[in-house]
Design a protein around this motif. Structure first.
Motif, PDB file in Angstrom:
ATOM      1  N   GLY A   1       0.790  -1.222   0.000  1.00  0.00           N
ATOM      2  CA  GLY A   1       0.000   0.000   0.000  1.00  0.00           C
ATOM      3  C   GLY A   1       0.816   1.263   0.000  1.00  0.00           C
ATOM      4  N   ASN A   2       2.149   1.149  -0.097  1.00  0.00           N
ATOM      5  CA  ASN A   2       3.025   2.322  -0.070  1.00  0.00           C
ATOM      6  C   ASN A   2       3.565   2.622  -1.462  1.00  0.00           C
ATOM      7  N   CYS A   3       3.698   3.904  -1.800  1.00  0.00           N
ATOM      8  CA  CYS A   3       4.279   4.328  -3.076  1.00  0.00           C
ATOM      9  C   CYS A   3       5.758   4.620  -2.830  1.00  0.00           C
ATOM     10  N   VAL A   4       6.623   3.885  -3.536  1.00  0.00           N
ATOM     11  CA  VAL A   4       8.068   3.962  -3.307  1.00  0.00           C
ATOM     12  C   VAL A   4       8.714   4.825  -4.386  1.00  0.00           C
ATOM     13  N   ASN A   5       9.521   5.785  -3.979  1.00  0.00           N
ATOM     14  CA  ASN A   5      10.265   6.637  -4.904  1.00  0.00           C
ATOM     15  C   ASN A   5      11.397   5.826  -5.528  1.00  0.00           C
ATOM     16  N   GLU A   6      11.367   5.682  -6.867  1.00  0.00           N
ATOM     17  CA  GLU A   6      12.354   4.862  -7.573  1.00  0.00           C
ATOM     18  C   GLU A   6      13.585   5.651  -8.001  1.00  0.00           C
ATOM     19  N   GLY A   7      13.624   6.954  -7.736  1.00  0.00           N
ATOM     20  CA  GLY A   7      14.826   7.740  -8.012  1.00  0.00           C
ATOM     21  C   GLY A   7      15.055   8.005  -9.489  1.00  0.00           C
ATOM     22  N   PHE A   8      16.334   8.242  -9.848  1.00  0.00           N
ATOM     23  CA  PHE A   8      16.697   8.616 -11.206  1.00  0.00           C
ATOM     24  C   PHE A   8      17.012   7.386 -12.042  1.00  0.00           C
ATOM     25  N   MET A   9      16.882   7.557 -13.361  1.00  0.00           N
ATOM     26  CA  MET A   9      17.285   6.502 -14.287  1.00  0.00           C
ATOM     27  C   MET A   9      18.808   6.408 -14.307  1.00  0.00           C
ATOM     28  N   VAL A  10      19.322   5.209 -14.617  1.00  0.00           N
ATOM     29  CA  VAL A  10      20.763   4.997 -14.590  1.00  0.00           C
ATOM     30  C   VAL A  10      21.437   5.809 -15.687  1.00  0.00           C
ATOM     31  N   ARG A  11      22.690   6.050 -15.502  1.00  0.00           N
ATOM     32  CA  ARG A  11      23.491   6.811 -16.458  1.00  0.00           C
ATOM     33  C   ARG A  11      23.422   6.161 -17.839  1.00  0.00           C
ATOM     34  N   ASP A  12      23.331   7.007 -18.857  1.00  0.00           N
ATOM     35  CA  ASP A  12      23.289   6.609 -20.258  1.00  0.00           C
ATOM     36  C   ASP A  12      21.961   5.994 -20.664  1.00  0.00           C
ATOM     37  N   SER A  13      20.919   6.085 -19.824  1.00  0.00           N
ATOM     38  CA  SER A  13      19.578   5.692 -20.262  1.00  0.00           C
ATOM     39  C   SER A  13      19.098   6.685 -21.318  1.00  0.00           C
ATOM     40  N   LEU A  14      18.289   6.197 -22.239  1.00  0.00           N
ATOM     41  CA  LEU A  14      17.822   7.045 -23.326  1.00  0.00           C
ATOM     42  C   LEU A  14      16.803   8.049 -22.805  1.00  0.00           C
ATOM     43  N   CYS A  15      16.820   9.253 -23.379  1.00  0.00           N
ATOM     44  CA  CYS A  15      15.872  10.293 -22.978  1.00  0.00           C
ATOM     45  C   CYS A  15      15.771  11.310 -24.102  1.00  0.00           C
ATOM     46  N   GLY A  16      14.886  12.267 -23.929  1.00  0.00           N
ATOM     47  CA  GLY A  16      14.804  13.434 -24.807  1.00  0.00           C
ATOM     48  C   GLY A  16      14.698  13.113 -26.277  1.00  0.00           C
ATOM     49  N   GLN A  17      15.470  13.838 -27.047  1.00  0.00           N
ATOM     50  CA  GLN A  17      15.427  13.734 -28.495  1.00  0.00           C
ATOM     51  C   GLN A  17      16.187  12.520 -28.979  1.00  0.00           C
ATOM     52  N   GLY A  18      15.585  11.799 -29.917  1.00  0.00           N
ATOM     53  CA  GLY A  18      16.254  10.656 -30.511  1.00  0.00           C
ATOM     54  C   GLY A  18      17.312  11.091 -31.510  1.00  0.00           C
ATOM     55  N   PRO A  19      18.011  10.136 -32.095  1.00  0.00           N
ATOM     56  CA  PRO A  19      19.068  10.490 -33.051  1.00  0.00           C
ATOM     57  C   PRO A  19      18.520  11.266 -34.243  1.00  0.00           C
ATOM     58  N   THR A  20      19.216  12.314 -34.625  1.00  0.00           N
ATOM     59  CA  THR A  20      18.910  13.064 -35.831  1.00  0.00           C
ATOM     60  C   THR A  20      20.204  13.196 -36.628  1.00  0.00           C
ATOM     61  N   VAL A  21      20.111  13.860 -37.753  1.00  0.00           N
ATOM     62  CA  VAL A  21      21.312  14.019 -38.571  1.00  0.00           C
ATOM     63  C   VAL A  21      22.351  14.886 -37.886  1.00  0.00           C
ATOM     64  N   CYS A  22      21.937  15.659 -36.885  1.00  0.00           N
ATOM     65  CA  CYS A  22      22.873  16.547 -36.194  1.00  0.00           C
ATOM     66  C   CYS A  22      22.980  16.258 -34.704  1.00  0.00           C
TER      67      CYS A  22
END
Length: 692
Positions: free
Chosen positions: A398-419
């Motif tokens: 019944g408790n909501c547990v804070n899972e913290g931050f994603m591990v280093r180098d996890s994917l986020c934000g903008q995906g690969p583009t030409v630049c």
């Protein structure tokens, strides 16, 4: 003489031998070199012809120019093997081989940490750099800022990888291949339940839950660990003279004791003594005097009711017995057989705690227990995670547990583009952009000498040569190369107009980059409007031109015009009689309207066709009162039309709405039904207003 000849012959052989030694040495050297260099006869031909020469590693070097220097190096690959998001072809060992340089810093990828860049023989050579990556007990694939990946391991059977952590695939308990929800009671043992915080693959104790061990001689059964246990049922009624009662599991009841009183005596329950006479209203049961109204101490559902039976216990149907009322069961009550029945609240009835983000509403289990309905240990909870934050999850309690931050180098934000490479998390909740350096090539422009370069992660910096006119109307503007020659532009789409014909209705058009020689003529479709001319105007090139002359209706009081969307339109204009100054009216003018009396069996709409049409405001004057008409208006208009007799008011439940009219020789105004401009009657002449 012999001596001189011998010397001559000897010297001759010495020279011949020396020659042989020299020849053998040359052959040995030649053969030795061919073995060492793995001689290929085609190599000499290639060198002589300037073709590419294969090295020991199998890669091709650039060809030789006529003067022995290096020719133009091959351009970057265009076969789809470039690293996504860059102009780099990772399928080759030398990526920027077509870029000239004096030193490595002249090369486009010199500052890129993901590549090793060198300046070799005046040209850039760039190779991919191997990045050392380490796993920190994570599962799944991790991608670094350069697009390199590493597999950090797999989860054991029954577990799945979520945010690089191994968790149970089943949100509750997976027991013997079956997934059970949290709080599920073992159907084979009511004292076992699914509690993943204790065990995710086996049943856990359901201690404290109400249960039934199926035994009559135990009461107040409750789970102790995984065993249902109860306290012994006390059958002793506390009266000594009627003997000792005992509980019989075999009979499923309390057995009566043997009274200790002598012959002719009774055990008096009230005084716990042997007496010779029982009271008048007492029950005599098992030689025991029971006061009227007392119940059986071994069974609260049995009572002495001497009015019903003085020698047997009577059943007290509906009497409260057993356990007290709780939120998951009502008071126990006696049934008609004298049994104390538990009245458990139906399964699913709300009880206990209300719903939270990690727990549903507590509900009764149908056996008197209030069960907590906690959500599974991988149920999402809390606010929606920001980039590089893990989704919070419930812990199953019944408790909501804070899972913290994603591990280093996890994917986020903008995906690969030409630049830009894929953005990645830094392990502290920040999403890092991974843009390529400014000036990196990222795409061709719109001409042979223009291209795009990256700037701040966007492919929006256009670099181009000077534009020029290649004097071809079927190509885009050309551009000048470094020799100031104007290169032809790209072909325009087939069908592009490239020149006019002998009118605005004909032209020439492009075909495969050249202006054709056959005229194309505009063809106008029929628009379905009778007053438009459906041919092309040679002066303007327009189709479906309005022709106002087509719409002439011969009436002087209208402005006739052709509407290209609606056909002929006749707009009113003010026409006045020379003598009266009023607008032309062939009938009688009243209320600024032109009034007529139709012929018999003739509607207003039909009559007014010869007078520029029916005036729809007629109903406002001679219609029903609901339409705005009145008897007074009807009289005034008939008088203006020369009818002097009185006008009567009337109404009809059925028939046409004639409004103000003359029926044979009588005049009428009908207040019901409403006036209808299309109505007519064989004996009626109707008053109506027309436009002229």
């Amino acid at each position: 003489m012999m001596k001189r000849v011998s010397v001559f012959i000897l010297s001759k052989y010495i020279w011949f031998g020396a020659l042989i030694v020299v020849v053998l040495a040359v052959l040995t050297l030649y053969l030795g070199c061919s073995v060492i260099t793995d001689f290929d006869p085609d190599m000499i031909n290639n060198r002589q012809s300037g073709n590419a020469i294969k090295t020991e590693g199998g890669t091709e070097q650039s060809t030789l120019s006529a003067d022995g220097g290096p020719a133009d190096r091959p351009t970057a690959s265009t076969d789809g093997k470039r690293l996504e998001g860059t102009g780099i072809d990772r399928s080759t060992s030398a990526i920027d081989a077509n870029v000239e340089c004096l030193e490595a810093s002249d090369c486009p990828n010199f500052a890129d940490p993901c590549f090793n860049t060198r300046c070799v023989d005046g040209f850039c050579e760039t190779t991919e750099k191997t990045v050392d990556m380490k796993c920190n007990a994570e599962c799944g694939t991790i991608v670094d800022a350069c697009g390199n990946t590493v597999q950090c391991g797999h989860c054991e059977a029954g577990l799945v990888c979520v945010n690089h952590k191994c968790v149970s695939e089943c949100a509750g308990c997976e027991i013997n291949g079956t997934c059970h929800a949290v709080g599920t009671v073992n159907p084979a043992n009511q004292c076992e339940m699914c509690s993943p915080q204790h065990s995710a693959d086996s049943w856990s104790p359901n201690s404290g839950a109400l249960c039934d061990d199926g035994k009559f001689c135990t009461v107040s059964d409750v789970c102790v660990g995984v065993v249902c246990s109860g306290t012994s049922r006390n059958c002793d009624d506390g009266i000594d003279c009627n003997g000792l009662e005992i509980c019989s599991e075999a009979d499923g009841s309390c057995l009566l004791g043997t009274p200790t009183c002598g012959a002719g005596e009774y055990c008096d329950a009230a005084s716990n003594a042997c007496v010779s006479i029982c009271g008048q209203t007492d029950c005599i049961i098992n030689r025991t005097c029971i006061p009227n109204g007392d119940d059986d101490t071994a069974n609260p559902c049995l009572v002495c009711d001497s009015a019903i039976n003085k020698n047997e216990w009577s059943v007290a149907v509906g009497r409260i017995c057993g356990d007290a009322e709780t939120e998951c069961f009502a008071n126990d009550t006696c049934d008609a057989s004298g049994n104390c029945i538990r009245n458990h609240t139906p399964e699913g009835t709300h009880c206990g705690s209300s719903r939270t983000e990690c727990s549903g509403q507590d509900t009764c289990d149908g056996r008197g227990n209030c069960v907590a309905n906690h959500y599974g240990s991988r149920t999402a909870c809390g606010p929606a995670p920001a980039q590089c934050e893990n989704q919070d999850y419930c812990d199953g309690n019944g408790n909501c547990v804070n899972e913290g931050f994603m591990v280093r180098d996890s994917l986020c934000g903008q995906g690969p583009t030409v630049c830009s490479r894929q953005d990645t998390c830094d392990g502290n909740g920040v999403c890092r952009p991974n843009d390529y350096q400014n000036g990196t090539w990222c795409g061709e422009g719109d001409s042979a000498c223009s291209w795009y370069e990256c700037r701040q992660g966007s492919c929006d910096r256009l670099v181009s040569g000077e534009a020029c006119d290649d004097r071809n109307p079927c190509t885009s503007d050309g551009c000048r190369d470094h020799n100031n020659n104007c290169l032809q532009g790209r072909p325009l789409a087939d069908g592009t107009r490239c020149g006019n014909g002998d009118s605005q209705c004909s032209w020439y058009q492009c075909d495969d980059g050249e202006c054709g020689t056959e005229l194309v003529h505009r063809i106008c479709d029929d628009d379905g409007i009778a007053c438009t001319i459906d041919t092309c105007d040679p002066k303007t090139g327009r189709c479906n031109r309005p022709d106002d002359d087509y719409c002439d209706d011969g009436i002087a009081c209208t402005i006739d015009r052709c509407d290209p969307n609606n056909g002929c339109v006749y707009d009113d204009r003010e026409c006045r009689d020379a003598g009266t100054g009023s607008r032309e009216c062939r009938g009688s003018r009243l209320f600024n309207r032109c009034w007529y009396l139709t012929g018999t069996n003739q509607s207003c709409e039909r009559f007014c066709t010869d007078h520029r049409g029916f005036d729809p405001t007629t109903a406002n004057y001679i219609g029903s009162s609901a339409q705005g008409g009145s008897l007074e208006n009807c009289r005034a208009i008939l008088n203006a039309l020369g009818y002097s007799a009185d006008v009567a008011a009337g109404s009809r439940n059925e028939g046409p709405g004639l409004g103000c009219h003359i029926w044979e020789s009588n005049a009428w105004w009908l207040d019901r039904p409403d006036f209808d401009s299309s109505a007519s009657y064989s004996l009626a002449r109707i008053v109506c207003a027309c436009h002229q």
